[in-house]
Design an enzyme around this catalytic site. Structure first.
Site, PDB file in Angstrom:
ATOM      1  CE1 TYR A 133      11.242  71.499  81.957  1.00  0.00           C
ATOM      2  CE2 TYR A 133      10.249  69.344  81.647  1.00  0.00           C
ATOM      3  CZ  TYR A 133      10.924  70.250  82.440  1.00  0.00           C
ATOM      4  OH  TYR A 133      11.302  69.898  83.701  1.00  0.00           O
ATOM      5  N   GLY A 134      13.298  71.558  78.168  1.00  0.00           N
ATOM      6  CA  GLY A 134      14.359  72.453  78.626  1.00  0.00           C
ATOM      7  C   GLY A 134      15.667  72.264  77.896  1.00  0.00           C
ATOM      8  CB  THR A 135      19.133  72.074  79.217  1.00  0.00           C
ATOM      9  OG1 THR A 135      19.058  70.916  80.041  1.00  0.00           O
ATOM     10  CG2 THR A 135      18.946  73.335  80.049  1.00  0.00           C
ATOM     11  CG  LEU A 136      17.759  66.891  78.345  1.00  0.00           C
ATOM     12  CD1 LEU A 136      16.915  65.863  79.089  1.00  0.00           C
ATOM     13  CD2 LEU A 136      19.133  66.322  78.031  1.00  0.00           C
ATOM     14  CD  GLU A 195      16.175  65.878  83.474  1.00  0.00           C
ATOM     15  OE1 GLU A 195      16.470  66.734  84.330  1.00  0.00           O
ATOM     16  OE2 GLU A 195      15.960  66.181  82.292  1.00  0.00           O
TER      17      GLU A 195
END
Length: 157
Positions: free
Chosen positions: A7-10, A82
């Site tokens: 849901y983010g920087t990936l 992570e």
């Protein structure tokens, strides 16, 4: 193969997406766009403006992201990347599929294709108490209008 919801920087177009495509980390294949069934607070926090999904079900918004099918090597890499289990914890989340890979429109998918699935997600229970008071987002974009510049790992002190 395991399913992982990012849901983010990936996500595609985000600062760490290259890690999902680097075969040295393992194999990851885009499966679909999805959003959480349950609401969660997605916040941008810390001095590096990192997106965090706080593991507080029922609070916040349904969170949008992408699902990847990953091999065990990529799953191990993601756990390390992570900071699992200290920074983030890998848990299971139920998702609503928005659009399968190769599907031109959601209505174009065959009727027997599942519209719900479970996947792993990296959320956190180890957050600062004040993070619960931060603005929540349904979708993260490092380059979005929130004005909080994400600081990548190479640029951190």
């Amino acid at each position: 193969m395991a399913r992982v919801f990012v849901y983010g920087t990936l996500k595609k177009g985000q600062p760490n997406y290259f890690r999902m495509t680097d075969e040295r980390n393992g194999h990851a294949e885009y499966c679909c766009g999805a959003r959480t069934i349950e609401r969660f607070p997605l916040v941008i926090a810390g001095k590096y403006n990192i997106p965090f999904l706080l593991n507080i079900p029922g609070v916040g918004r349904q969170v949008e992201g992408e699902v990847y099918c990953v091999d065990s090597q990529m799953l191990q890499f993601l756990d390390e990347f992570e900071g699992c289990p200290h920074m983030y914890q890998r848990t299971s989340v139920e998702l609503e599929v928005k659009q399968w890979a190769g599907e031109s429109t959601p209505s174009g998918q065959s009727a027997d294709a599942p519209r719900r699935m479970k996947a792993f997600v990296y959320s956190t229970t180890t957050y600062q108490p004040e993070w619960k008071n931060l603005p929540v987002y349904e979708s993260y974009d490092a380059y979005g209008g929130h004005g909080l510049l994400y600081i990548d790992r190479q640029s951190r002190d």
